[in-house]
Motif scaffolding. Structure first.
Motif, PDB file in Angstrom:
ATOM      1  N   ALA A 111       0.833  -1.209   0.000  1.00 41.09           N
ATOM      2  CA  ALA A 111       0.000   0.000   0.000  1.00 41.09           C
ATOM      3  C   ALA A 111       0.868   1.260   0.000  1.00 41.09           C
ATOM      4  O   ALA A 111       0.585   2.244  -0.688  1.00 41.09           O
ATOM      5  N   ARG A 112       1.962   1.203   0.754  1.00 41.81           N
ATOM      6  CA  ARG A 112       2.858   2.365   0.830  1.00 41.81           C
ATOM      7  C   ARG A 112       3.534   2.608  -0.514  1.00 41.81           C
ATOM      8  O   ARG A 112       3.547   3.733  -1.022  1.00 41.81           O
ATOM      9  N   LYS A 113       4.073   1.535  -1.102  1.00 37.57           N
ATOM     10  CA  LYS A 113       4.808   1.684  -2.366  1.00 37.57           C
ATOM     11  C   LYS A 113       3.902   2.260  -3.463  1.00 37.57           C
ATOM     12  O   LYS A 113       4.316   3.117  -4.230  1.00 37.57           O
ATOM     13  N   HIS A 114       2.659   1.771  -3.506  1.00 29.57           N
ATOM     14  CA  HIS A 114       1.771   2.174  -4.604  1.00 29.57           C
ATOM     15  C   HIS A 114       0.804   3.288  -4.195  1.00 29.57           C
ATOM     16  O   HIS A 114      -0.152   3.576  -4.913  1.00 29.57           O
ATOM     17  N   LYS A 115       1.060   3.889  -3.021  1.00 27.26           N
ATOM     18  CA  LYS A 115       0.267   5.038  -2.554  1.00 27.26           C
ATOM     19  C   LYS A 115      -1.251   4.772  -2.609  1.00 27.26           C
ATOM     20  O   LYS A 115      -2.016   5.567  -3.166  1.00 27.26           O
ATOM     21  N   VAL A 116      -1.644   3.646  -2.048  1.00 26.72           N
ATOM     22  CA  VAL A 116      -3.078   3.317  -1.987  1.00 26.72           C
ATOM     23  C   VAL A 116      -3.775   4.352  -1.098  1.00 26.72           C
ATOM     24  O   VAL A 116      -3.262   4.713  -0.027  1.00 26.72           O
ATOM     25  N   GLY A 117      -4.946   4.814  -1.533  1.00 28.50           N
ATOM     26  CA  GLY A 117      -5.602   5.956  -0.881  1.00 28.50           C
ATOM     27  C   GLY A 117      -6.234   5.677   0.470  1.00 28.50           C
ATOM     28  O   GLY A 117      -6.542   6.599   1.224  1.00 28.50           O
ATOM     29  N   ARG A 118      -6.450   4.402   0.799  1.00 25.89           N
ATOM     30  CA  ARG A 118      -7.060   4.084   2.097  1.00 25.89           C
ATOM     31  C   ARG A 118      -6.751   2.634   2.461  1.00 25.89           C
ATOM     32  O   ARG A 118      -6.836   1.752   1.604  1.00 25.89           O
ATOM     33  N   SER A 162       1.725   2.660  12.915  1.00 31.49           N
ATOM     34  CA  SER A 162       3.062   3.218  12.656  1.00 31.49           C
ATOM     35  C   SER A 162       3.198   3.682  11.200  1.00 31.49           C
ATOM     36  O   SER A 162       3.904   4.639  10.909  1.00 31.49           O
ATOM     37  N   TYR A 163       2.487   3.010  10.281  1.00 34.60           N
ATOM     38  CA  TYR A 163       2.550   3.436   8.873  1.00 34.60           C
ATOM     39  C   TYR A 163       1.799   4.750   8.658  1.00 34.60           C
ATOM     40  O   TYR A 163       2.101   5.482   7.728  1.00 34.60           O
ATOM     41  N   PHE A 164       0.844   5.029   9.515  1.00 32.92           N
ATOM     42  CA  PHE A 164       0.170   6.330   9.455  1.00 32.92           C
ATOM     43  C   PHE A 164       1.092   7.408  10.007  1.00 32.92           C
ATOM     44  O   PHE A 164       1.342   8.427   9.373  1.00 32.92           O
ATOM     45  N   VAL A 165       1.651   7.133  11.196  1.00 28.76           N
ATOM     46  CA  VAL A 165       2.458   8.155  11.872  1.00 28.76           C
ATOM     47  C   VAL A 165       3.742   8.420  11.082  1.00 28.76           C
ATOM     48  O   VAL A 165       4.129   9.578  10.856  1.00 28.76           O
ATOM     49  N   THR A 166       4.409   7.348  10.639  1.00 30.14           N
ATOM     50  CA  THR A 166       5.724   7.505  10.021  1.00 30.14           C
ATOM     51  C   THR A 166       5.649   7.832   8.528  1.00 30.14           C
ATOM     52  O   THR A 166       6.375   8.697   8.046  1.00 30.14           O
ATOM     53  N   PHE A 167       4.762   7.107   7.817  1.00 27.73           N
ATOM     54  CA  PHE A 167       4.749   7.247   6.345  1.00 27.73           C
ATOM     55  C   PHE A 167       3.515   7.983   5.830  1.00 27.73           C
ATOM     56  O   PHE A 167       3.331   8.101   4.619  1.00 27.73           O
ATOM     57  N   GLY A 235      -6.098   7.592  10.276  1.00 28.66           N
ATOM     58  CA  GLY A 235      -5.310   7.429  11.497  1.00 28.66           C
ATOM     59  C   GLY A 235      -6.142   7.063  12.708  1.00 28.66           C
ATOM     60  O   GLY A 235      -5.597   6.867  13.797  1.00 28.66           O
ATOM     61  N   GLU A 236      -7.469   6.957  12.531  1.00 29.67           N
ATOM     62  CA  GLU A 236      -8.341   6.720  13.688  1.00 29.67           C
ATOM     63  C   GLU A 236      -8.678   5.233  13.854  1.00 29.67           C
ATOM     64  O   GLU A 236      -8.566   4.444  12.914  1.00 29.67           O
ATOM     65  N   ILE A 237      -9.116   4.909  15.055  1.00 26.09           N
ATOM     66  CA  ILE A 237      -9.584   3.558  15.392  1.00 26.09           C
ATOM     67  C   ILE A 237     -11.085   3.648  15.662  1.00 26.09           C
ATOM     68  O   ILE A 237     -11.540   4.611  16.291  1.00 26.09           O
ATOM     69  N   TYR A 238     -11.854   2.658  15.183  1.00 23.79           N
ATOM     70  CA  TYR A 238     -13.300   2.629  15.434  1.00 23.79           C
ATOM     71  C   TYR A 238     -13.712   1.268  15.975  1.00 23.79           C
ATOM     72  O   TYR A 238     -13.521   0.249  15.307  1.00 23.79           O
TER      73      TYR A 238
END
Ligand code: NAD
Ligand code: DAU
Length: 339
Positions: A111-118, A162-167, A235-238
């Protein structure tokens, strides 16, 4: 929108895929390894739909995940794939760590490499561990996992965060309570008790049967995930709870009453090691932010579920053949009858 679903041949993933195809105009690519828990029969209703595609593969296979995301260019990933059974995670933790942790890592990297939107990560209330009444976990509660399954899910939640906070990967995490409904593999409490009751086999209740779970009809869970996919904040939890807490013994007694079988079928057996006593969730945040609420009451949902198992004896017979019998013997064969 096109979404990549992982684990879409399992119990909840397949309900989600069927709902998305029936109720939205989204395209769905379903990546599933077809472990013992994955079953393409669950997807008969959508298999010929032009907006649906199945890909057989392992989420731990980085090259496959990379090529798939590159080729399909999904706008979102909804990540269900996991080893989902606590008892199996106790008998054999390795596949759980591999899929739930390493597999989630591989999906995040793709997801990070291909910049997936969600990236919607489907997690569980088990990460909060056992709670004393009358506490209900909000999303801020500490992680306090007890089993290899819930620890691996808690670890994957932290990795996703961590992927939200860092990347700055746009992730959202859902944490649901115990699901029930059609197509549920008969290793979990409700489908195991229903199918054993049909056959007049003993209903194995762990310990004193007073452990409390919050029951959520699977379609209510899927509607909650759709709401989070559409409206959840990055970045939220539900939390997604059924708002129906019951001791296991009450659930088992309701199954017996609805199947017309005697309570003498109940067999108290040695408890699950590390057994969490009580789960309870507050879904107030999801309700407030998206308008979602669970629609199914437990009695109607249980009746519907029993009716589905009654009408689908062949599905049950197929999933219970071979490997299921081996698992049953391994998990229940060594347990003593108590009381
Ligand atoms: P399930 O065991 O019925 O299905 C899991 C699916 O994932 C199967 O189709 C399986 O083939 C697939 N899978 C497993 N390992 C894979 C791998 N390495 N690569 C690709 N596919 C793989 O599980 P479920 O009950 O539908 O749960 C789905 C998700 O929801 C899980 O992440 C679980 O932790 C979470 N969850 C479940 C519940 C519940 O009550 N069942 C509640 C809250 C959250
Ligand atoms: O809370 C959400 C979780 O619910 C999910 O994350 C898991 O994927 C899902 O498997 C489920 O975990 P549980 O351990 O709560 O579910 P299970 O159906 O295995 O057990 C429910 C309760 O019933 C639990 O207290 C153990 C008890 N039980 C279970 C079985 C299979 C028995 O007493 N006897 C049994 O034979």
């Amino acid at each position: 929108m096109k979404i990549l679903v992982t684990g879409g041949a399992g119990f909840i993933g397949s309900a989600f895929v069927r709902m998305v195809i029936a109720e939205t105009d989204f395209g769905v690519v379903n990546l599933d390894k077809l472990t013992y828990a994955g079953n393409l029969e669950n997807l008969k209703a959508v298999e010929r739909n032009e907006r649906y595609r199945f890909v057989h593969g392992d989420i731990c296979d980085g090259a496959l995940v990379d090529a798939l995301i590159e080729a399909e260019k999904p706008e979102a990933i909804v990540h269900f794939a996991a080893e989902s059974h606590v008892d199996r995670s106790i008998l054999s933790p390795e596949p759980v760590i591999r899929t739930n942790l390493n597999g989630t890592f591989t999906m995040l990297e793709g997801a990070r490499k291909h910049k997936v939107g969600r990236f919607v990560h489907v997690s569980t209330d088990e990460v909060y561990g056992s709670l004393e009444a009358p506490l209900e976990a909000t999303e801020e509660f500490p992680l306090n996992a007890s089993s290899p399954y819930s620890a691996a899910k808690a670890g994957s939640d932290l990795l996703v965060r961590s992927y939200f906070v860092t990347f700055k990967l746009p992730v959202v995490i859902t944490r649901a309570s115990n699901n029930y409904g059609p197509h549920h593999f008969p290793e979990k409490l409700i489908p195991l008790m229903i199918t054993n009751a049909f056959d007049d086999r003993p209903l194995p209740v762990y310990g004193d049967g007073q452990q409390v779970r919050d029951w959520l009809y699977v379609d209510d869970h899927c509607r909650g995930i759709l709401a989070v996919l559409r409206k959840g904040r990055e970045g939220e939890i539900y939390n997604i709870g059924g708002n129906r807490s019951l001791p296991n013994l009450d659930v088992v007694r309701q199954v017996l009453a609805l199947t017309g079988k005697p309570e003498s079928l109940i067999q108290y057996v040695t408890d699950r090691p590390g057994h969490d006593r009580r789960y309870a969730l507050s879904s107030e945040k999801l309700m407030r932010e998206t308008g979602w609420a669970p629609a199914m009451d437990f009695e109607t949902g249980l009746e519907r579920t029993i009716a589905w198992y009654r009408a689908n004896g062949e599905w049950v017979a197929r999933v219970r053949s071979g490997a299921y019998r081996e698992y049953y013997e391994k998990n229940y064969g060594g347990r003593e009858t108590v009381g």
